[in-house]
Design a protein around this motif. Structure first.
Motif, PDB file in Angstrom:
ATOM      1  N   CYS A 186       0.847  -1.195   0.000  1.00  0.00           N
ATOM      2  CA  CYS A 186       0.000   0.000   0.000  1.00  0.00           C
ATOM      3  C   CYS A 186       0.888   1.253   0.000  1.00  0.00           C
ATOM      4  O   CYS A 186       1.762   1.398   0.845  1.00  0.00           O
ATOM      5  CB  CYS A 186      -0.905  -0.005   1.224  1.00  0.00           C
ATOM      6  SG  CYS A 186      -1.888   1.498   1.382  1.00  0.00           S
TER       7      CYS A 186
ATOM      8  N   CYS B 155       0.086   4.143   0.732  1.00  0.00           N
ATOM      9  CA  CYS B 155      -0.252   5.066   1.822  1.00  0.00           C
ATOM     10  C   CYS B 155       0.339   4.593   3.151  1.00  0.00           C
ATOM     11  O   CYS B 155       1.034   5.351   3.828  1.00  0.00           O
ATOM     12  CB  CYS B 155      -1.772   5.178   1.925  1.00  0.00           C
ATOM     13  SG  CYS B 155      -2.325   6.194   3.301  1.00  0.00           S
ATOM     14  N   CYS B 156       0.095   3.321   3.508  1.00  0.00           N
ATOM     15  CA  CYS B 156       0.465   2.877   4.860  1.00  0.00           C
ATOM     16  C   CYS B 156       1.546   1.805   4.903  1.00  0.00           C
ATOM     17  O   CYS B 156       2.040   1.476   5.975  1.00  0.00           O
ATOM     18  CB  CYS B 156      -0.779   2.392   5.604  1.00  0.00           C
ATOM     19  SG  CYS B 156      -1.358   0.776   5.070  1.00  0.00           S
TER      20      CYS B 156
ATOM     21  N   ASN C  40       1.114  -1.366   4.192  1.00  0.00           N
ATOM     22  CA  ASN C  40       0.518  -2.680   4.426  1.00  0.00           C
ATOM     23  C   ASN C  40       0.640  -3.539   3.164  1.00  0.00           C
ATOM     24  O   ASN C  40       0.815  -3.019   2.068  1.00  0.00           O
ATOM     25  CB  ASN C  40      -0.959  -2.472   4.786  1.00  0.00           C
ATOM     26  CG  ASN C  40      -1.660  -3.733   5.221  1.00  0.00           C
ATOM     27  OD1 ASN C  40      -1.015  -4.721   5.566  1.00  0.00           O
ATOM     28  ND2 ASN C  40      -2.979  -3.698   5.216  1.00  0.00           N
TER      29      ASN C  40
ATOM     30  N   CYS D  22      -4.815   0.073   0.383  1.00  0.00           N
ATOM     31  CA  CYS D  22      -5.215  -1.234   0.907  1.00  0.00           C
ATOM     32  C   CYS D  22      -6.604  -1.211   1.541  1.00  0.00           C
ATOM     33  O   CYS D  22      -7.229  -0.161   1.679  1.00  0.00           O
ATOM     34  CB  CYS D  22      -4.180  -1.700   1.921  1.00  0.00           C
ATOM     35  SG  CYS D  22      -4.223  -0.783   3.478  1.00  0.00           S
TER      36      CYS D  22
ATOM     37  N   CYS E 110      -6.828   1.168   4.562  1.00  0.00           N
ATOM     38  CA  CYS E 110      -6.831   2.597   4.214  1.00  0.00           C
ATOM     39  C   CYS E 110      -8.146   3.052   3.589  1.00  0.00           C
ATOM     40  O   CYS E 110      -8.521   4.207   3.713  1.00  0.00           O
ATOM     41  CB  CYS E 110      -5.679   2.905   3.258  1.00  0.00           C
ATOM     42  SG  CYS E 110      -4.091   2.978   4.089  1.00  0.00           S
TER      43      CYS E 110
HETATM   44 ZN   LIG Z   1      -2.922   1.109   3.402  1.00  0.00          ZN
END
Ligand SMILES: [Zn+2]
Length: 201
Positions: free
Chosen positions: A60, A62-63, A65, A72, A75
């Motif tokens: 992911c 963003c995070c 993961n 994901c 998120c």
């Molecule tokens: Zn994420």
């Protein structure tokens, strides 16, 4: 040299299985034999599932993961409170915290901890992405849920430093007596941390 008892395909299967955490060479041989015996019920479906996962798995953006979509599942979950971010070392920690089900927050996966001895510096971890996420605004609290190791605590301090000046509350997990734990069995460091983090009854 020992005589071979299987063809190279099964030998390769054993060698690859032996690299899976929790499986040594002996367990890998047992698993491989089980799989080839259950060729249609297990080996085929497993190969398909692995192929599918291999095609779809991504990190992911963003995070950090691991999932089959980016952003994901965590998120993009609108039922979560995305103003609270739990910072973890690894995806396994995210899964563990989700199993506990105590929080309904978003996550940020660092991908390890700072460890100068092993050559792991800030650029090797997903720290820049975390600072960017907080800097964008809308994050109320950051819960640093790294391991209670020297590396974990060093990483927590580094992150706290990087976020100084940004409007966010930073907390960390309490250190202390595990649920169901007996004081007599705890090490001095844990007992000291538990005493310092005592709470009113
Ligand atoms: Zn994420």
């Amino acid at each position: 040299m020992a005589k071979r008892v299987t063809g190279p395909e099964i030998e390769k299967l054993i060698q690859l299985l032996a690299k899976v955490p929790g499986l040594g060479p002996r367990s890998a041989r047992r698993a491989a034999l089980h799989l080839v015996k259950k060729k249609d019920q297990l080996l085929g479906p497993l190969a398909d599932a692995m192929g599918e996962a291999h095609r779809k798995v991504r990190i992911c953006s963003c995070c950090g993961n691991v999932d089959t979509s980016d952003p994901c599942t965590v998120c993009t979950d609108v039922r979560r409170d995305h103003a609270v971010i739990i910072v973890v070392e690894d995806v396994s920690d995210l899964w563990a915290l989700e199993r506990a089900g105590a929080m309904n927050a978003a996550y940020h996966v660092l991908g390890g901890t700072l460890s100068p001895l092993d050559g792991v510096g800030p650029d090797d971890l997903n720290i820049r992405g975390l600072v960017d996420r907080v800097a964008k605004g809308g994050v109320r609290e950051l819960i640093i849920a790294v391991n209670a190791t020297v590396e974990g605590q060093t990483t927590a301090h580094y992150i706290t430093d990087q976020l100084s000046g940004l409007e966010v509350k930073i907390t960390r997990l309490a250190h202390g007596v595990p649920v169901g734990g007996e004081l007599d069995y705890l090490d001095e460091g844990t007992l000291t941390a538990a005493l310092r983090a005592r709470t009113a009854i």
